[in-house]
Design a protein around this motif. Structure first.
Motif, mmCIF file in Angstrom:
data_model
loop_
_atom_site.group_PDB
_atom_site.id
_atom_site.type_symbol
_atom_site.label_atom_id
_atom_site.label_comp_id
_atom_site.label_asym_id
_atom_site.label_seq_id
_atom_site.Cartn_x
_atom_site.Cartn_y
_atom_site.Cartn_z
ATOM 1 N N GLY A 129 5.766 28.717 -11.288
ATOM 2 C CA GLY A 129 4.260 28.802 -10.962
ATOM 3 C C GLY A 129 3.615 27.472 -11.157
ATOM 4 N N GLN A 130 3.902 26.475 -11.804
ATOM 5 C CA GLN A 130 3.273 25.341 -12.199
ATOM 6 C C GLN A 130 3.920 24.142 -11.763
ATOM 7 N N ASN A 131 5.079 24.201 -11.165
ATOM 8 C CA ASN A 131 5.864 22.938 -10.691
ATOM 9 C C ASN A 131 4.582 22.419 -9.530
ATOM 10 N N THR A 132 4.321 21.049 -9.489
ATOM 11 C CA THR A 132 3.553 20.277 -8.424
ATOM 12 C C THR A 132 4.204 19.512 -7.829
ATOM 13 N N ALA A 133 4.098 19.928 -6.407
ATOM 14 C CA ALA A 133 5.041 19.105 -5.379
ATOM 15 C C ALA A 133 4.362 17.626 -5.264
ATOM 16 N N LEU A 134 5.326 16.757 -5.026
ATOM 17 C CA LEU A 134 5.280 15.406 -4.648
ATOM 18 C C LEU A 134 5.585 15.048 -3.216
ATOM 19 N N ARG A 135 4.597 14.424 -2.556
ATOM 20 C CA ARG A 135 4.821 14.023 -0.919
ATOM 21 C C ARG A 135 4.459 12.688 -0.703
ATOM 22 N N SER A 136 5.187 12.113 0.461
ATOM 23 C CA SER A 136 4.878 10.815 0.689
ATOM 24 C C SER A 136 3.529 10.618 1.061
ATOM 25 N N THR A 137 2.761 9.540 1.001
ATOM 26 C CA THR A 137 1.576 9.209 1.253
ATOM 27 C C THR A 137 1.192 8.425 2.643
ATOM 28 N N ALA A 138 2.644 8.016 3.199
ATOM 29 C CA ALA A 138 2.471 7.226 4.522
ATOM 30 C C ALA A 138 3.802 7.328 5.282
ATOM 31 N N ASN A 139 3.909 6.967 6.487
ATOM 32 C CA ASN A 139 4.859 6.812 7.221
ATOM 33 C C ASN A 139 5.507 5.408 6.845
ATOM 34 N N GLY A 140 6.649 5.287 6.267
ATOM 35 C CA GLY A 140 7.136 3.747 6.067
ATOM 36 C C GLY A 140 8.278 3.626 5.312
ATOM 37 N N ILE A 141 8.506 2.641 4.449
ATOM 38 C CA ILE A 141 9.537 2.063 3.953
ATOM 39 C C ILE A 141 9.411 2.450 2.325
#
Length: 272
Positions: A129-141
């Motif tokens: 219930g508490q895991n926080t997702a991490l996602r990319s902030t850009a199209n890139g390398i």
């Protein structure tokens, strides 16, 4: 016929010299290359990093999942009740082995097993219930990785840094005389070394600073380039899907040279 060939050869030499000298006299940069800005992936909360990042230099899409931040186990105060009760039963079980008449060992063992299951279920429920997702902030390398799986991180810590391929531009260094002639919106050409020619537009006259701007860029200019005046130029062709020619070098031409008309003629024929 012999004289005609000599005259033709002389004209060819004159034309070649005209092209060489003319191309050198137009306003152009000494050095230029493809650069971009950096984008950071930061931890949104305190916790433990659980990452699924590719290696340095690999491509990554905007909003692509790269892992999550899990809460630290020592923050799980809801476990104290069952864990304390388990400790009491474990102590009773140990006492049962040395003191006759205490609660039967089999009953204590079953209670301890039940508490173990309860504690594990509560822990799994809390983490899910508490895991926080991490996602990319850009199209890139992926440009740098600043954390690893299992590492404890705080809110705001940088997990990874990306070179943003959607924000690529030409970073040119020129002399003061040419710099003072330019304005934002001026058209120019970027000529890749051993490559194509791109139409570009002056986006920023950065001059000799600020240095804080340099710190936000993926590729830092050399000391020799810093001695000149920086100009940043953009082109839609640099940000086409799948294109990210970071670090490719060339030269920017800010004025029309002797072959500019020929270039347009070849473009009309589809040969450029």
């Amino acid at each position: 016929m012999k004289y005609a060939l000599r005259i033709f050869g002389l004209l060819a030499v004159v034309f070649a010299l005209y092209v060489i000298v003319g191309e050198q006299l137009v306003g152009s940069s000494g050095d230029a290359y493809v650069n971009t800005r950096l984008a950071e992936i930061q931890s949104p909360t305190d916790g433990v990093a659980q990452l699924a990042l590719g290696p340095l230099g690999s491509r990554i899409a905007l909003s692509e999942a790269i892992g999550n931040i899990a809460p630290r186990a020592d923050n799980s105060l809801s476990f104290l009740g069952p864990e304390q009760q388990r400790a009491i039963y474990a102590a009773d079980l140990e006492a049962n082995a040395t003191q006759p008449g205490t609660e039967p060992a089999a009953v204590l063992e079953r209670r301890i097993e039940a508490l173990d299951r309860l504690i594990e279920e509560q822990r799994a429920h809390l983490l899910a219930g508490q895991n926080t997702a991490l996602r990319s902030t850009a199209n890139g390398i992926i440009w740098s990785i600043n954390a690893h799986s299992g590492q404890s991180v705080a809110a705001g810590d940088t997990i990874a840094t990306l070179a943003d391929c959607d924000a690529a531009f030409i970073h040119a260094s020129i002399d003061q005389r040419l710099y003072n002639r330019l304005k934002v919106g001026d058209n120019a050409q970027f000529r890749f070394h051993d490559g194509p020619v791109l139409d570009v537009t002056v986006a920023l006259l950065a001059g000799t600073g600020p240095r804080s701007l340099i710190e936000t860029l993926a590729i830092s200019p050399t000391e020799r380039l810093l001695d000149g005046y920086s100009v940043l130029l953009t082109s839609p062709a640099l940000n086409q899907q799948g294109s990210c020619p970071l670090g490719r070098t060339g030269r920017v031409v800010f004025s029309e040279g002797p072959l500019s008309g020929a270039g347009e003629w070849f473009s009309g024929l589809g040969l450029r």
